[in-house]
Write a protein that holds these residues in place. Structure first.
Motif, mmCIF file in Angstrom:
data_model
loop_
_atom_site.group_PDB
_atom_site.id
_atom_site.type_symbol
_atom_site.label_atom_id
_atom_site.label_comp_id
_atom_site.label_asym_id
_atom_site.label_seq_id
_atom_site.Cartn_x
_atom_site.Cartn_y
_atom_site.Cartn_z
ATOM 1 N N GLN A 33 -6.570 10.601 -1.952
ATOM 2 C CA GLN A 33 -5.994 10.176 -3.224
ATOM 3 C C GLN A 33 -6.706 10.779 -4.431
ATOM 4 O O GLN A 33 -6.172 10.761 -5.538
ATOM 5 C CB GLN A 33 -6.010 8.650 -3.324
ATOM 6 C CG GLN A 33 -7.403 8.049 -3.327
ATOM 7 C CD GLN A 33 -7.368 6.520 -3.385
ATOM 8 O OE1 GLN A 33 -6.299 5.923 -3.457
ATOM 9 N NE2 GLN A 33 -8.535 5.901 -3.351
ATOM 10 N N THR A 83 2.350 12.358 -3.426
ATOM 11 C CA THR A 83 2.414 11.505 -2.238
ATOM 12 C C THR A 83 2.720 12.314 -0.976
ATOM 13 O O THR A 83 2.517 11.829 0.134
ATOM 14 C CB THR A 83 3.493 10.424 -2.435
ATOM 15 O OG1 THR A 83 4.740 11.054 -2.761
ATOM 16 C CG2 THR A 83 3.083 9.473 -3.554
ATOM 17 N N THR A 84 3.192 13.529 -1.152
ATOM 18 C CA THR A 84 3.373 14.449 -0.023
ATOM 19 C C THR A 84 2.404 15.613 -0.232
ATOM 20 O O THR A 84 2.626 16.478 -1.080
ATOM 21 C CB THR A 84 4.814 14.977 0.062
ATOM 22 O OG1 THR A 84 5.711 13.866 0.237
ATOM 23 C CG2 THR A 84 4.963 15.924 1.230
ATOM 24 N N GLU A 93 -3.201 6.762 5.027
ATOM 25 C CA GLU A 93 -3.759 5.894 3.988
ATOM 26 C C GLU A 93 -4.333 6.715 2.841
ATOM 27 O O GLU A 93 -4.898 7.794 3.058
ATOM 28 C CB GLU A 93 -4.847 4.995 4.591
ATOM 29 C CG GLU A 93 -4.327 4.013 5.626
ATOM 30 C CD GLU A 93 -5.407 3.065 6.103
ATOM 31 O OE1 GLU A 93 -6.558 3.208 5.621
ATOM 32 O OE2 GLU A 93 -5.100 2.198 6.937
ATOM 33 N N PRO A 94 -4.212 6.231 1.620
ATOM 34 C CA PRO A 94 -4.682 7.005 0.455
ATOM 35 C C PRO A 94 -6.186 7.227 0.440
ATOM 36 O O PRO A 94 -6.663 8.188 -0.159
ATOM 37 C CB PRO A 94 -4.223 6.171 -0.746
ATOM 38 C CG PRO A 94 -4.011 4.797 -0.197
ATOM 39 C CD PRO A 94 -3.566 4.972 1.221
ATOM 40 N N LYS A 99 2.553 8.282 6.962
ATOM 41 C CA LYS A 99 1.842 7.040 6.673
ATOM 42 C C LYS A 99 0.325 7.203 6.784
ATOM 43 O O LYS A 99 -0.368 6.501 7.517
ATOM 44 C CB LYS A 99 2.312 5.920 7.604
ATOM 45 C CG LYS A 99 3.764 5.518 7.382
ATOM 46 C CD LYS A 99 4.153 4.332 8.244
ATOM 47 C CE LYS A 99 5.591 3.914 7.992
ATOM 48 N NZ LYS A 99 5.987 2.750 8.815
ATOM 49 N N VAL A 116 0.845 -1.189 0.000
ATOM 50 C CA VAL A 116 0.000 0.000 0.000
ATOM 51 C C VAL A 116 0.884 1.244 0.000
ATOM 52 O O VAL A 116 1.826 1.344 0.782
ATOM 53 C CB VAL A 116 -0.930 0.019 1.236
ATOM 54 C CG1 VAL A 116 -1.776 1.277 1.233
ATOM 55 C CG2 VAL A 116 -1.806 -1.221 1.238
ATOM 56 N N LEU A 117 0.562 2.179 -0.889
ATOM 57 C CA LEU A 117 1.311 3.425 -0.974
ATOM 58 C C LEU A 117 0.716 4.432 0.008
ATOM 59 O O LEU A 117 -0.443 4.828 -0.129
ATOM 60 C CB LEU A 117 1.255 3.973 -2.396
ATOM 61 C CG LEU A 117 1.958 5.322 -2.628
ATOM 62 C CD1 LEU A 117 3.453 5.186 -2.356
ATOM 63 C CD2 LEU A 117 1.677 5.827 -4.029
ATOM 64 N N PHE A 118 1.482 4.818 1.001
ATOM 65 C CA PHE A 118 0.996 5.769 1.989
ATOM 66 C C PHE A 118 1.371 7.198 1.572
ATOM 67 O O PHE A 118 2.322 7.425 0.816
ATOM 68 C CB PHE A 118 1.583 5.467 3.372
ATOM 69 C CG PHE A 118 1.062 4.185 3.967
ATOM 70 C CD1 PHE A 118 -0.163 4.143 4.615
ATOM 71 C CD2 PHE A 118 1.805 3.011 3.877
ATOM 72 C CE1 PHE A 118 -0.637 2.964 5.161
ATOM 73 C CE2 PHE A 118 1.337 1.826 4.413
ATOM 74 C CZ PHE A 118 0.102 1.805 5.071
ATOM 75 N N PHE A 119 0.590 8.136 2.116
ATOM 76 C CA PHE A 119 0.813 9.558 1.839
ATOM 77 C C PHE A 119 1.437 10.226 3.056
ATOM 78 O O PHE A 119 1.261 9.779 4.203
ATOM 79 C CB PHE A 119 -0.516 10.253 1.517
ATOM 80 C CG PHE A 119 -0.998 10.023 0.118
ATOM 81 C CD1 PHE A 119 -1.064 11.064 -0.796
ATOM 82 C CD2 PHE A 119 -1.398 8.758 -0.303
ATOM 83 C CE1 PHE A 119 -1.522 10.852 -2.087
ATOM 84 C CE2 PHE A 119 -1.861 8.535 -1.583
ATOM 85 C CZ PHE A 119 -1.926 9.594 -2.482
ATOM 86 N N GLU A 120 2.153 11.288 2.794
ATOM 87 C CA GLU A 120 2.626 12.170 3.852
ATOM 88 C C GLU A 120 1.847 13.483 3.754
ATOM 89 O O GLU A 120 1.714 14.049 2.657
ATOM 90 C CB GLU A 120 4.129 12.436 3.722
ATOM 91 C CG GLU A 120 4.988 11.204 3.920
ATOM 92 C CD GLU A 120 6.457 11.507 3.733
ATOM 93 O OE1 GLU A 120 6.769 12.573 3.143
ATOM 94 O OE2 GLU A 120 7.297 10.696 4.157
#
Length: 286
Positions: A66, A72-73, A24-25, A22, A1-5
């Protein structure tokens, strides 16, 4: 899973207030607000306004991280909306305040007119009739607020409650010791009444102060495209009362005009088929 900052900055000073790792999208703005509250408890979610641009519009609580135009940041800008109160509290205050103030002047409680007039009554029947009508009107509204109307979970800034209540009638004139009924009392509208507002105009959680909208009456019940927008309150009336009522009407009209123009701009953005020639408050002028 690709997490966001997620980085949250102050919209005015650009100071970093919080950094969330971390995320969640599929996290919503409401969930991000809850995470932000853990580091800054003084700003509970209802007080927070998060936006992508310091001068942009506030993001909705249901917006998903998302789906926003961020990498992602993600960088959000925070504004404090101030202390919040529920809409039920707003309407209870709006209706209970005029009722209580009116009755204080009607019963001439002490410290208003002097000891010799404490709890005396007017000799004019119209004064008692007006008190009965006024009390019935606001008691009915209080009961409707408690048992009939349903409100969303949205809130309103506490500081706006004074603006919302500035239109409340003033009881000093008819309850004054020197009041004498005039033979004829006429109220002449000088601004067309507002239109019935569409059901999607005030979605749940909207933070502006709603104004009641009387019905638009015409033989065909079809409003013209140049009619003032539904937000316009019936402030344009000619009443007796001298300079005090003139000043009250002027101040009320200025505030209502500010609200109407703001709502008019939001209608133009929100509704594609909104008539562009419709005036916010005064047809063809304002």
């Amino acid at each position: 899973v690709l997490f966001f900052e997620v980085e949250i900055l102050d919209a005015r000073t650009r100071e970093k207030l919080c950094f969330l790792d971390k995320v969640e999208p599929n996290a919503t703005i409401a969930e991000i607000k809850s995470l932000f509250t853990k580091t800054h408890p003084q700003w509970y979610p209802a007080r927070q306004s998060l936006r992508l641009d310091p001068k942009g519009r506030s993001l909705k609580d249901e917006d998903v991280l998302q789906s926003l135009p961020v990498g992602t940041t993600a960088t959000f800008y925070f504004r404090d909306l101030g202390a919040q109160i529920s809409w039920v509290t707003v309407f209870l205050t709006e209706y209970a305040g005029p009722l209580l103030i009116y009755l204080l002047f009607y019963f001439r409680v002490p410290f208003l007119y002097g000891p010799r007039y404490d709890f005396t009554a007017s000799r004019h029947p119209v004064v008692h009739l007006a008190c009965g009508c006024h009390s019935f009107h606001y008691i009915k509204r209080l009961l409707e607020t408690l048992f009939v109307h349903r409100f969303s979970h949205g809130t309103m800034p506490l500081r706006n409650i004074f603006k919302c209540h500035c239109h409340c009638p003033r009881p000093h004139h008819i309850n004054h010791l020197l009041y004498t009924p005039s033979p004829v009392s006429v109220t002449v509208p000088v601004i067309c009444p507002p239109l019935p507002q569409p059901p999607a105009v005030h979605p749940p959680g909207e933070r502006h102060c709603p104004r009641p909208c009387p019905l638009y009456l015409s033989p065909s019940h079809q409003p013209p495209t140049v009619h003032p927008c539904p937000f316009v309150p019936p402030v344009g009336t000619l009443r007796g009362g001298g300079g005090v009522m003139a000043l009250f009407s002027l101040v009320g009209f200025v505030q209502m005009a500010i609200w109407a123009q703001g709502k008019h701009r939001s209608y133009l953005r929100e509704f594609r088929d909104y008539p562009p020639l419709r005036s916010p408050i005064v047809p063809f002028l304002l």
